[in-house]
Design a protein around this motif. Structure first.
Motif, mmCIF file in Angstrom:
data_model
loop_
_atom_site.group_PDB
_atom_site.id
_atom_site.type_symbol
_atom_site.label_atom_id
_atom_site.label_comp_id
_atom_site.label_asym_id
_atom_site.label_seq_id
_atom_site.Cartn_x
_atom_site.Cartn_y
_atom_site.Cartn_z
ATOM 1 N N ASN A 58 -3.634 19.480 2.714
ATOM 2 C CA ASN A 58 -4.586 18.871 3.634
ATOM 3 C C ASN A 58 -3.945 17.624 4.226
ATOM 4 O OD1 ASN A 58 -7.477 20.080 3.778
ATOM 5 N ND2 ASN A 58 -6.881 20.328 1.628
ATOM 6 N N PHE A 59 -4.601 17.050 5.211
ATOM 7 C CA PHE A 59 -4.013 15.892 5.874
ATOM 8 C C PHE A 59 -5.101 14.962 6.403
ATOM 9 C CE2 PHE A 59 -4.654 19.021 9.249
ATOM 10 C CZ PHE A 59 -5.252 18.250 10.240
ATOM 11 N N LEU A 60 -4.676 13.746 6.686
ATOM 12 C CA LEU A 60 -5.495 12.756 7.380
ATOM 13 C C LEU A 60 -4.636 12.163 8.486
ATOM 14 C CD1 LEU A 60 -8.036 10.859 7.579
ATOM 15 C CD2 LEU A 60 -6.810 9.304 6.050
ATOM 16 N N TYR A 97 -1.595 6.347 11.976
ATOM 17 C CA TYR A 97 -1.301 6.581 10.567
ATOM 18 C C TYR A 97 -1.576 8.029 10.206
ATOM 19 C CZ TYR A 97 -6.392 5.950 10.006
ATOM 20 O OH TYR A 97 -7.758 6.040 10.116
ATOM 21 N N GLY A 98 -0.938 8.465 9.146
ATOM 22 C CA GLY A 98 -1.145 9.825 8.676
ATOM 23 C C GLY A 98 -0.822 9.950 7.205
ATOM 24 N N GLN A 99 -1.490 10.894 6.557
ATOM 25 C CA GLN A 99 -1.256 11.157 5.143
ATOM 26 C C GLN A 99 -1.290 12.658 4.899
ATOM 27 O OE1 GLN A 99 -4.358 10.486 2.200
ATOM 28 N NE2 GLN A 99 -2.913 9.423 0.855
ATOM 29 N N THR A 112 0.471 12.726 -2.704
ATOM 30 C CA THR A 112 0.145 12.310 -1.337
ATOM 31 C C THR A 112 1.250 11.390 -0.827
ATOM 32 O OG1 THR A 112 -1.091 10.334 -2.009
ATOM 33 C CG2 THR A 112 -2.325 12.386 -1.822
ATOM 34 N N GLY A 113 1.487 11.467 0.456
ATOM 35 C CA GLY A 113 2.451 10.588 1.106
ATOM 36 C C GLY A 113 1.984 10.284 2.510
ATOM 37 N N GLY A 114 2.143 9.047 2.926
ATOM 38 C CA GLY A 114 1.686 8.689 4.256
ATOM 39 C C GLY A 114 2.384 7.455 4.774
#
Length: 834
Positions: A432-434, A483-485, A498-500
């Motif tokens: 998944n992502f943000l 920004y993104g994760q 998780t990485g962002g």
């Protein structure tokens, strides 16, 4: 508007709120019977969720921009529920800090308005140009400047205190942490409440009214208001009236008559607070997919100015401006009003010359959530405006010589517009992502006058007759951020990585001019009408990575690497001499990076909660501000590096065998020390105490702070609290609570002044309440700082004190502390339609 008109307006508002509450409580029951369910509060930050089993409640947070349990989120977070906020009256940031180990807030009438410090990291509040190292977020929106402490934090859904760097989710100015506040949502049925309180020591009368419920099937509302007034005071003003002598000099060669002016002193002092706070919320559930929320707020807060300033430590034990007056650690100060005839001819001062600080603000926030099944799109739009005006005695000590008396007046404004869009995926698969984007524009305006040394000029422009010098400055800012994760569930419900990263591009365009200085110092000490301009651009990447292991549903272990960025800027409060370069006004961004690991557990069928966090963070280009007491200038510089490392342990225990009982506590070790940090000397620092001539530049001494503690950084802090609530028969309930907090000693100066040391202390808060089992009414008695400890949370050198800096004939500057509240005892009566 006259002071009478403002008082009358406040009185009418108070009366309307009382009338509204009376009407609601008396007549709202029939309305409530016809209301249909529409909304709930479960999405509020730090909302309470009934426990599945055991005695402890689960608390929901949004520390990663999504709803999660506080026990599952891999972040060091202290979550305070709406119920605890109400029970402990944590309705100001200062009250929250007083109840939270390692968090300190020092209120300052001048500069940025407050110093916020967490784990020993924070920017002192002396300059209006510096942002805080702790970001204050309200309903998802960043609120800049320390004057945020004057906002009305009442009727809340919850508070989250996130510790350590937090740039990925919250952007700039979060190197030390985040205080995230959510206001309460509309309810799914009609409710009303009236809370009337009286604090005995300050004579503070406060009324709070809340109305909430549905409007039709898809729209809900919430209206909240609070008004308050102090009829007494908490700090004694021990000053006497003084004679201030001015000499009229329209030119350097012409000397006219001298004039005596009476500077009176009020018989008592602060806070003498008056406040009006209003908030309205609409929430629209347009469909199963679309929800919109609009919040508007207004705030007005006025106090007596430097009410919490105390000259608490002086070399030799006595004031250097008022010989014979002891410097004592008690709740007292020495402050004189500006002479009324001078105030009438000075910009921003009251006609009667009284010291005051007046803050007013308004803002609107619109939030839209759209659910695409697999994707959630959120938009947060905000506009905020505030204005702060003050007129103050700036020598703080009722100086015995007229040549040493100092007054100032200031008008500052700030407004900002921001828009944030974020997209969160909700796929069933492992990935998944943000993704998010942020845009902000801001404007800061600053005008200040300083009066001293008996200066008078009958030929000066209007508003400047008695002014020694004046400053006008502004900064226009623009921030664009993305920004993104990526969220990878390596093992379903067990192992997550998780990485962002966040990218920030920021510009600041600043202006500074001294429009006036008295003829005796114009062109020699101060440059007049020689504008300075600065165009600054900053770019930053802030990455973050976390690995979370959940071996069972009740145990979470995590490790995280975090970074953060704090905006560079322009020292709007500095002084321009004829030879001051532009670079003197500029300072660079502050950055942070490091690691933390944590263990969170719910044990014994959720009766026992035990959490441990260990961390190690390095901060570079620390931003600090110092007072040049000779020039009366607040200058911001980058002091170098610092490192914080420590361990935090917290627990909560709610046994099933004792219904309604809970005990909780924490123990924290934090070592916050400067690294290679070259900074100005503190006022009156001698050669033997480490002040090195010409270290900063030719003619300018400095010191190396390496190994010294940062400000407000006790090595040990802890807390212990307990609460018990039990029924009284079938219709009533009874509750008791106490909360203790311990702090070891610490320095309050950012520059290692030994006089600034605050000794170790223990504070105690306690409460008792009785009320109806159905929450229809409640009477509570709340005590804070019952041990009445004198606690300094920030400091500045006394203006005009400290001499011989960089020599062995030095005399240390007097220390003016920003003092936390003394003992307060409040009775609180609440009526509700639940």
């Amino acid at each position: 508007m006259s002071s009478y008109g403002k008082t009358a307006r406040a009185g009418r508002t108070f009366g309307l709120l009382v009338a509204a509450s009376t009407f609601a409580i008396a007549g709202g029951t029939a309305h409530a019977q016809n209301a249909g369910p529409v909304f709930t509060d479960t999405t509020s930050e730090a909302a309470e969720v009934p426990p599945a089993s055991g005695g402890l409640q689960e608390i929901v947070v949004t520390a990663r921009k999504r709803v999660e349990s506080a026990q599952d989120v891999p972040v060091s977070v202290t979550a305070i529920s709406a119920q605890e906020i109400n029970d402990r009256d944590l309705t100001s940031l200062e009250n929250v800090a007083a109840a939270t180990p390692q968090l300190a807030i020092g209120r300052n009438a001048t500069g940025s308005g407050a110093q916020l410090t967490l784990r020993g990291i924070g920017s002192n509040s002396l300059s209006i140009g510096t942002e805080q190292s702790i970001a204050v977020i309200v309903d998802g929106v960043y609120y800049g400047q320390g004057r945020t402490i004057n906002e009305g934090f009442f009727d809340l859904g919850g508070i989250e205190i996130l510790k350590g760097p937090q740039s990925l989710f919250f952007g700039k100015n979060a190197t030390a942490g985040v205080i995230s506040i959510s206001t309460a949502d509309p309810t799914d049925h009609f409710t009303a409440s009236s809370k009337t309180s009286y604090e005995f020591n300050a004579g503070k009368l406060r009324e709070e009214v809340i109305l909430s419920g549905p409007i039709g099937d898809t729209l809900g509302f919430r209206l909240a208001g609070r008004v308050g007034k102090d009829f007494g005071y908490l700090f004694d003003n021990r000053a006497g009236s003084i004679n201030y002598v001015t000499t009229d000099r329209p030119s350097t060669t012409q000397t006219n008559a001298t004039t005596n002016h009476l500077a009176t002193a009020p018989a008592d002092n602060g806070p003498r607070e008056r406040e009006i706070l209003l908030r309205g919320t609409l929430e629209w559930e347009a469909s199963d997919r679309l929800t919109a929320r609009l919040t508007a707020n207004y705030g007005y807060n006025r106090t007596s100015g430097t009410w919490n300033y105390a000259v608490f430590a002086c070399e030799g034990g006595f004031s250097h401006l008022s010989p014979g007056v002891p410097c004592e650690r008690d709740f007292s100060l020495y402050a004189n009003n500006m002479p009324a005839d001078i105030a009438a001819q000075t910009r921003f001062a009251r006609d009667d010359g009284k010291n005051f600080n007046k803050y007013s603000s308004w803002g609107m926030t619109g939030t839209i959530d759209y659910d695409f099944d697999d994707l959630m799109l959120t938009s947060v739009t905000n506009y905020q405006w505030n204005r702060n005006i003050w007129s103050l005695d700036l020598d703080y000590q009722s100086a015995s010589s007229p040549s040493l008396n100092i007054w100032g007046s200031e008008n500052s404004k700030y407004d900002a517009f921001s828009e944030e869009l974020r997209l969160l995926s909700q796929f069933d698969g492992p990935l998944n992502f943000l993704l998010g984007g942020y845009y902000q524009t801001s404007n800061r305006g600053f005008e200040q006058n300083v009066l001293f040394a008996g200066f008078e000029n009958s030929a000066a422009p209007d508003g400047f007759r008695y002014v020694a010098y004046a400053k006008d400055s502004s900064t226009k800012g623009k921030t664009v951020s993305g920004y993104g994760q990526l969220i990878w569930e390596i093992v379903p419900e067990t192992l997550e990585a998780t990485g962002g990263v966040r990218y920030i591009h920021e510009t600041k365009d600043s202006f500074f001019v001294q429009p006036y200085a008295h003829p005796l110092v114009n062109g020699t000490r101060y440059a007049v009408n020689q504008p300075l301009t600065a165009d600054q651009t900053f770019d930053n990447w802030s990455p973050e990575a976390t690995l979370t292991w959940t071996p069972t549903t009740n145990i979470t272990l995590y490790g995280a690497y975090k970074t953060a960025y704090k905006s560079g800027g322009f020292s709007n409060s500095s002084i321009q001499s004829p030879v001051t370069p532009l670079e003197f006004f500029l300072f660079e961004p502050e950055k942070a990076k490091g690691f933390e690991v944590g263990l969170k557990t719910d044990l014994l069928d959720r009766q026992l909660r035990f959490n441990v966090t260990a961390y190690n963070y390095e901060f570079t280009n620390l931003q600090v501000t110092y007072l040049d007491s000779a020039a009366l200038s607040y200058n911001s510089v980058n002091a170098g590096s610092a490192r914080t490392k420590g361990v935090e342990v917290e627990f909560a225990y709610a046994p099933n065998a004792i219904a309604g009982f809970q005990i909780n506590g924490s123990a924290n070790y934090n070592r916050s020390r400067y690294g290679d940090a070259i900074s100005p000397c503190y006022g009156g620092q001698s050669l033997d105490n480490g002040c090195i001539p010409n270290l900063l530049s030719p003619g300018t001494p400095g010191q190396n702070l390496e190994g010294l503690p940062t400000s407000d950084a006790p090595d040990w802090t802890g807390s212990l609290g307990a609460r018990y609530e039990t029924p009284l028969g079938d219709a009533m309930r009874f509750g008791l609570s106490f909360d203790g907090r311990y702090s070891s000693d610490y320095l309050t100066s950012s520059f290692g002044s030994p006089l600034s040391r605050q000794g170790s202390y223990v504070t105690l808060d306690a409460g008792v309440k009785v009320g109806a089992e159905n929450d229809a009414w409640e009477i509570a008695l709340l005590g804070k700082n019952l041990t009445n400890h004198f606690i300094v949370t920030g400091v500045t050198d006394g203006s005009g004190t400290g001499s011989g800096t960089g020599t062995n004939a030095a005399i240390s500057a007097d220390q003016v502390g920003f003092v936390a509240m003394p003992r307060t005892v409040t009775v609180q009566v609440t009526l509700r339609i639940p």
